[in-house]
Motif scaffolding. Structure first.
Motif, mmCIF file in Angstrom:
data_model
loop_
_atom_site.group_PDB
_atom_site.id
_atom_site.type_symbol
_atom_site.label_atom_id
_atom_site.label_comp_id
_atom_site.label_asym_id
_atom_site.label_seq_id
_atom_site.Cartn_x
_atom_site.Cartn_y
_atom_site.Cartn_z
ATOM 1 N N TYR A 149 -81.956 105.541 -29.294
ATOM 2 C CA TYR A 149 -81.296 104.540 -28.449
ATOM 3 C C TYR A 149 -81.713 103.133 -28.858
ATOM 4 N N LEU A 150 -83.011 102.933 -29.079
ATOM 5 C CA LEU A 150 -83.524 101.600 -29.423
ATOM 6 C C LEU A 150 -83.037 101.132 -30.799
ATOM 7 N N VAL A 151 -82.862 102.080 -31.745
ATOM 8 C CA VAL A 151 -82.318 101.713 -33.062
ATOM 9 C C VAL A 151 -80.891 101.198 -32.906
ATOM 10 N N PHE A 152 -80.059 101.947 -32.180
ATOM 11 C CA PHE A 152 -78.654 101.564 -32.071
ATOM 12 C C PHE A 152 -78.427 100.347 -31.181
ATOM 13 N N THR A 153 -79.436 100.000 -30.354
ATOM 14 C CA THR A 153 -79.340 98.758 -29.562
ATOM 15 C C THR A 153 -80.137 97.631 -30.230
ATOM 16 N N GLU A 154 -80.698 97.931 -31.415
ATOM 17 C CA GLU A 154 -81.383 96.951 -32.260
ATOM 18 C C GLU A 154 -82.585 96.288 -31.581
ATOM 19 N N HIS A 155 -83.345 97.054 -30.844
ATOM 20 C CA HIS A 155 -84.607 96.579 -30.270
ATOM 21 C C HIS A 155 -85.736 96.938 -31.248
ATOM 22 N N LEU A 195 -82.620 110.072 -40.350
ATOM 23 C CA LEU A 195 -81.184 110.337 -40.182
ATOM 24 C C LEU A 195 -80.516 109.225 -39.365
ATOM 25 N N ILE A 196 -81.168 108.804 -38.284
ATOM 26 C CA ILE A 196 -80.626 107.731 -37.437
ATOM 27 C C ILE A 196 -80.517 106.428 -38.228
ATOM 28 N N LEU A 197 -81.571 106.108 -38.988
ATOM 29 C CA LEU A 197 -81.551 104.881 -39.791
ATOM 30 C C LEU A 197 -80.480 104.944 -40.880
ATOM 31 N N ALA A 198 -80.257 106.136 -41.436
ATOM 32 C CA ALA A 198 -79.208 106.293 -42.453
ATOM 33 C C ALA A 198 -77.831 106.118 -41.827
ATOM 34 N N LEU A 199 -77.638 106.664 -40.621
ATOM 35 C CA LEU A 199 -76.351 106.499 -39.926
ATOM 36 C C LEU A 199 -76.071 105.037 -39.618
ATOM 37 N N ALA A 200 -77.157 104.277 -39.395
ATOM 38 C CA ALA A 200 -77.012 102.843 -39.143
ATOM 39 C C ALA A 200 -77.027 102.032 -40.443
ATOM 40 N N SER A 201 -76.980 102.736 -41.595
ATOM 41 C CA SER A 201 -76.985 102.105 -42.932
ATOM 42 C C SER A 201 -78.207 101.223 -43.158
ATOM 43 N N LEU A 202 -79.372 101.675 -42.665
ATOM 44 C CA LEU A 202 -80.600 100.894 -42.784
ATOM 45 C C LEU A 202 -81.614 101.527 -43.732
ATOM 46 N N ILE A 203 -81.258 102.687 -44.268
ATOM 47 C CA ILE A 203 -82.119 103.382 -45.224
ATOM 48 C C ILE A 203 -81.186 104.077 -46.213
ATOM 49 N N PRO A 204 -81.571 104.201 -47.484
ATOM 50 C CA PRO A 204 -80.643 104.807 -48.454
ATOM 51 C C PRO A 204 -80.230 106.238 -48.071
ATOM 52 N N LEU A 205 -78.951 106.508 -48.212
ATOM 53 C CA LEU A 205 -78.410 107.824 -47.863
ATOM 54 C C LEU A 205 -79.032 108.924 -48.718
ATOM 55 N N ILE A 236 -94.098 108.666 -43.263
ATOM 56 C CA ILE A 236 -94.470 107.813 -42.128
ATOM 57 C C ILE A 236 -94.697 106.377 -42.601
ATOM 58 N N ALA A 237 -95.383 106.217 -43.747
ATOM 59 C CA ALA A 237 -95.642 104.878 -44.288
ATOM 60 C C ALA A 237 -94.341 104.166 -44.630
ATOM 61 N N VAL A 238 -93.397 104.883 -45.258
ATOM 62 C CA VAL A 238 -92.102 104.289 -45.612
ATOM 63 C C VAL A 238 -91.355 103.862 -44.348
ATOM 64 N N LEU A 239 -91.371 104.726 -43.331
ATOM 65 C CA LEU A 239 -90.692 104.384 -42.076
ATOM 66 C C LEU A 239 -91.327 103.162 -41.421
ATOM 67 N N ILE A 240 -92.652 103.071 -41.447
ATOM 68 C CA ILE A 240 -93.335 101.906 -40.878
ATOM 69 C C ILE A 240 -92.929 100.636 -41.622
ATOM 70 N N LEU A 241 -92.830 100.716 -42.953
ATOM 71 C CA LEU A 241 -92.418 99.552 -43.739
ATOM 72 C C LEU A 241 -90.973 99.142 -43.425
ATOM 73 N N VAL A 242 -90.085 100.131 -43.309
ATOM 74 C CA VAL A 242 -88.681 99.843 -42.977
ATOM 75 C C VAL A 242 -88.604 99.173 -41.609
ATOM 76 N N LEU A 243 -89.306 99.760 -40.631
ATOM 77 C CA LEU A 243 -89.253 99.230 -39.263
ATOM 78 C C LEU A 243 -89.924 97.869 -39.163
ATOM 79 N N ALA A 244 -90.986 97.655 -39.952
ATOM 80 C CA ALA A 244 -91.662 96.351 -39.962
ATOM 81 C C ALA A 244 -90.730 95.261 -40.479
#
Length: 194
Positions: free
Chosen positions: A21-27, A76-86, A129-137
């Motif tokens: 939910y927070l990804v798709f509402t961009e929080h 998967l959520i980040l890929a659907l939002a085009s925020l991580i390579p498919l 986990i490290a890659v996800l932290i970097l993407v989210l950061a």
């Protein structure tokens, strides 16, 4: 208290819903800190279980499952939002299909599956986990980590994760193949002796 590690693990698994939910509402700040809290809880529940001897068979099954749901689900959520390579998402899904498919096939053919996570699988989870932290950061614009992400993430972090996904998937194929071959040999030996 001995059920605390399992409760923390289950809570980590459920976190994928608010994270989605927070990804798709961009929080992004909330997403970042919630995921970091989930990572800390992963370390903490394992440490508590080992220190106080609270390990259970359920815990040994559900802990890696929670990692798969949380990390795989977030990728998967980040890929659907085009925020991580498919292509990273495709590798994550293919690896899980290989591991889970192998486990179900083995269980169907030979009975109960008993297997500890491989070292390369643990390293793979850590890098994921490290890659996800970097993407989210980057998305949350977290100082210092954002700058680090710009240096490490694309392409090197993705390439490292991809290599580990492929290697750990191959390692599991090798293990399931060996277990199956050993069981077939044991069954043939038993039949010939009988």
């Amino acid at each position: 208290m001995r059920h605390l590690p399992n409760a923390m693990t289950l809570m980590r698994m459920v976190l994928i819903l608010p994270l989605g939910y927070l990804v798709f509402t961009e929080h992004w700040t909330w997403v970042f800190w919630l995921f970091v809290a989930a990572g800390i809880s992963d370390l903490l529940d394992g440490a508590l279980a080992r220190h106080f001897h609270w390990e259970t068979e359920f815990g040994s099954f559900i802990d890696p499952m929670a990692d798969k749901v949380l990390c795989g689900g977030l990728i998967l959520i980040l890929a659907l939002a085009s925020l991580i390579p498919l292509w990273i998402t495709v590798l994550v899904v293919l690896r899980e299909v290989v591991i889970v498919g192998g486990a179900f096939t083995y269980q169907y053919l030979f009975g109960k599956v008993s297997m500890n996570p491989l070292l390369i699988s643990k390293v793979n989870t850590g890098v994921m986990i490290a890659v996800l932290i970097l993407v989210l950061a980057q998305l949350a614009e977290i100082p210092l980590i954002q700058e680090l992400a710009e240096i490490l993430l694309d392409p090197w972090g993705y390439f490292l994760l991809a290599g580990l996904l492929v290697c750990s998937g191959i390692a599991y194929v090798f293990i399931w193949s060996k277990k199956t071959r050993d069981n077939v040999v044991t069954q043939k030996t038993t039949e010939s002796e009988g």
